[in-house]
Design an enzyme around this catalytic site. Sequence first.
Site, short mmCIF file in Angstrom:
data_model
loop_
_atom_site.label_atom_id
_atom_site.label_comp_id
_atom_site.label_asym_id
_atom_site.label_seq_id
_atom_site.Cartn_x
_atom_site.Cartn_y
_atom_site.Cartn_z
N GLU A 23 -2.85 0.23 -4.31
CA GLU A 23 -2.76 -1.01 -3.52
C GLU A 23 -2.56 -2.20 -4.43
O GLU A 23 -3.26 -2.32 -5.45
CB GLU A 23 -4.09 -1.25 -2.82
CG GLU A 23 -4.25 -0.72 -1.46
CD GLU A 23 -5.67 -1.03 -1.02
OE1 GLU A 23 -5.84 -1.94 -0.20
OE2 GLU A 23 -6.60 -0.37 -1.53
N ASP A 37 0.86 -1.19 0.00
CA ASP A 37 0.00 0.00 0.00
C ASP A 37 0.90 1.24 0.00
O ASP A 37 1.76 1.40 0.87
CB ASP A 37 -0.88 -0.04 1.28
CG ASP A 37 -1.87 1.10 1.31
OD1 ASP A 37 -2.14 1.68 0.25
OD2 ASP A 37 -2.37 1.40 2.41
N MET A 38 0.70 2.11 -0.97
CA MET A 38 1.52 3.32 -1.04
C MET A 38 1.20 4.23 0.15
O MET A 38 0.06 4.26 0.63
CB MET A 38 1.24 4.09 -2.35
CG MET A 38 1.37 3.27 -3.61
SD MET A 38 2.93 2.39 -3.72
CE MET A 38 4.07 3.74 -3.85
N TYR A 40 -1.30 10.38 -3.06
CA TYR A 40 -1.40 11.59 -3.90
C TYR A 40 -0.36 12.64 -3.46
O TYR A 40 0.18 13.37 -4.27
CB TYR A 40 -2.81 12.19 -3.82
CG TYR A 40 -3.90 11.40 -4.51
CD1 TYR A 40 -3.68 10.11 -4.97
CD2 TYR A 40 -5.16 11.95 -4.71
CE1 TYR A 40 -4.69 9.38 -5.60
CE2 TYR A 40 -6.18 11.23 -5.34
CZ TYR A 40 -5.93 9.95 -5.76
OH TYR A 40 -6.94 9.24 -6.38
P1 TTP Z 1 -5.36 5.65 0.89
O1 TTP Z 1 -4.46 4.50 0.57
O2 TTP Z 1 -6.59 5.36 1.64
O3 TTP Z 1 -4.60 6.72 1.74
P2 TTP Z 1 -3.20 7.40 1.51
O4 TTP Z 1 -2.37 6.64 0.52
O5 TTP Z 1 -3.40 8.86 1.20
O6 TTP Z 1 -2.57 7.35 2.94
P3 TTP Z 1 -2.07 6.09 3.76
O7 TTP Z 1 -0.58 6.23 3.86
O8 TTP Z 1 -2.74 6.22 5.07
O9 TTP Z 1 -2.46 4.84 3.02
O10 TTP Z 1 -5.76 6.37 -0.46
C1 TTP Z 1 -4.90 6.45 -1.58
C2 TTP Z 1 -5.19 7.74 -2.31
O11 TTP Z 1 -6.52 7.74 -2.72
C3 TTP Z 1 -5.03 8.93 -1.45
O12 TTP Z 1 -3.71 9.43 -1.48
C4 TTP Z 1 -6.03 9.90 -1.98
C5 TTP Z 1 -7.09 9.05 -2.62
N1 TTP Z 1 -8.34 8.97 -1.84
C6 TTP Z 1 -9.46 9.66 -2.29
O13 TTP Z 1 -9.40 10.37 -3.29
N2 TTP Z 1 -10.61 9.55 -1.59
C7 TTP Z 1 -10.72 8.81 -0.47
O14 TTP Z 1 -11.77 8.76 0.13
C8 TTP Z 1 -9.57 8.09 -0.02
C9 TTP Z 1 -9.64 7.26 1.22
C10 TTP Z 1 -8.42 8.19 -0.73
#
Ligand code: TTP
Length: 669
Positions: free
Chosen positions: A121, A18-19, A23
């Site tokens: 992911e 998982d990145m 963004y």
């Molecule tokens: P996530 O993997 O949920 O979160 P993240 O990568 O920003 O942070 P984490 O390190 O906690 O995993 O989401 C991946 C990307 O998807 C996130 O950067 C922005 C986008 N996103 C949305 O646009 N809407 C949403 O509701 C979520 C949860 C994420």
Amino acid sequence: MPVARPESSHPRIIAHVDMDCFYVQVEQRKKPELRGLPSAVVQYNEWKGGGLIAVSYEARGFGVKRSMRGDEAKQVCPQIHLVQVPVARGKADLSTYRNAGSEVVSILARKGRCERASIDEVYLDLTDAAEAMLRENPPESLEAVHEEVLKSHVLGLANEDEIDKKENVKRWMCNSDADHRDKLLACGAIITAELRMQVLMETEFTCSAGVAHNKMLAKLASAMNKPAQQTVVPSSSVNGLLYSFPIKKMKQLGGKLGTSLQGDLGVNTVGDLLQFSEEKLQDLYGVKTGTWLWNIARGISGEEVQGRLLPKSHGSGKSFPGPRALKTAATVQHWLNQLCDELSERICRDLEENKRTAHTLTLHATAYGPSERDSHKKFPSKSCPLRYGTGKIQEDAFNLFQAGLREYLGSYGAKTQGSQHPERWAITGLSVSASKIMAIPSGTCSIMKYFGGEQRCDAPARQVEANFIQEAVPTSPSDSKNCTELECCERVELTDNYSDYIEDNKVPMEEDKNLSLLGHEVDSSTKEASQPHFPSESCSGKTKVSAQEFPSEDVRHQLSTARSKRKEQKNSALKDQGTILRFFKSNDQAQEPTRSQGDGSNSCNAIQNGGGRAAWSYKVDEIDESVIAELPEEIQAELESWIRPQKRANTVKRGGATTIAHYFSANQK
Ligand code: TTP
């Protein structure tokens, strides 16, 4: 897919990658001066500083959360840098993020079967690689274990301090007396750490991972230690991990099924499920769901890594909250045109790069109706066979919308055309998706061959694809009727792919649905896949198309020049809309519309009702389709096979149906 299978005989090694704050990392790569600083990506709508969609770990340290708006984030962290999400067609444009995700996937896929689960992911099946390592180069034979491996969190290891911890991890990884499962897991952890380092080197992105014996445990583990860390789950630690794990946090249990477990059985953690026998759970929730619950309580999951680098569907959506709600057919059509334009571009690129065609177009909307009583009503999702060409997609999507609106308004008998009663309905969200994506069978005449000039093809792609689609899309009973005017409507049915559509999606964001449809907006494959191999056999005689339908020599030249240009500009693929896209666009304009824009509402509904919904039994009608999406795939499949024959045959199937219906009706309250 099997519900579960004994996992001990042939242990698998699965990683979930998982990145981290994805963004944000993409934006930081564009603007390296933001690295290490508190930053966040915000939606393009600037109201109150825009809603946050991704937050850097530095900003999280100051208490900034994704649920905040920019203004609020600035209050808790005045030095935060807010970057606006890219915009195109008046909505968020996620292509940069999708492409960045593809870069990562192409690296991860080097070591084993790889399933792209969402925009950021990935699941990896590292079993073969781990077995090979154990055979040929076991951890205990390594001269040194890399620091990144030593930083792993191995669940169940007692760790006093940092030095002890690394020493413990090293001992665990290199233990020649360990059982076979743990040895394989250690190899999987080493391979995963190497892959993560490779991703960092090649893309500048950090990621976190979970390494376990199945997908479910790997996913749970990857979220446990972030950012830039990995967590390993030995079998001996599974019970401890699940014992206190909140039931609602489990994938597929965040919704109604989880609520029923909590409310009806008092199950709050996965461990709480252990008190119920398999039979009891089957009695309560049906055979498959019951067995599945019994298995997850024990950390058992037979779900395979799918081997999918490309998305299962494409979607484009936008929401219109509050005063921005759409209240006239014209504004709905305007936005649908934008969404369809994007969708068309994406499916054309998919066709060009991956030789895949999408077969079903689905429209989803959220709305509020004319009265309070209406507030609970869902706008029905509608699907029809997908026709390539932006204009056609736009036309079909609008027809789907009208069919949905008629049904939504139903008893109010409100007019669906025009804006005579603008106060009667309001659309707060619109999205279109293209699903049932299939590879063009090898040997099928390809448009690429034609454009590439490698082989003469006797049909333009549009025709070839149309034929292909016609063959592949199951037709409704009404297809045999000679009723061109209603062709589209006749095929409209309650969508059967809703669960596909939302599977893997992120939590919907408030403002721009596009931002929440991540799993299905991933459209690019690995870079290697961008030049498909063309079969060499001639396609002549397959189709009957008149010569004037071919693009002229000039156009062909233009198209092929554009294509080579695009090859050079792989990384700026966005700017170039691709040859097929242009081809379809130009042909589209030239084509006579084949379907009426007219209302035809009554007949359409009559056919639909007569042929489908009215014939359903009461239990099927009661199923809330959003619930189906929460269930594991095999259970969804069972439900599908149960629901569909019912629709056709107007009979109620006995057996498993009763128990599943019990579950759904239990949730009707
Ligand atoms: P996530 O993997 O949920 O979160 P993240 O990568 O920003 O942070 P984490 O390190 O906690 O995993 O989401 C991946 C990307 O998807 C996130 O950067 C922005 C986008 N996103 C949305 O646009 N809407 C949403 O509701 C979520 C949860 C994420």
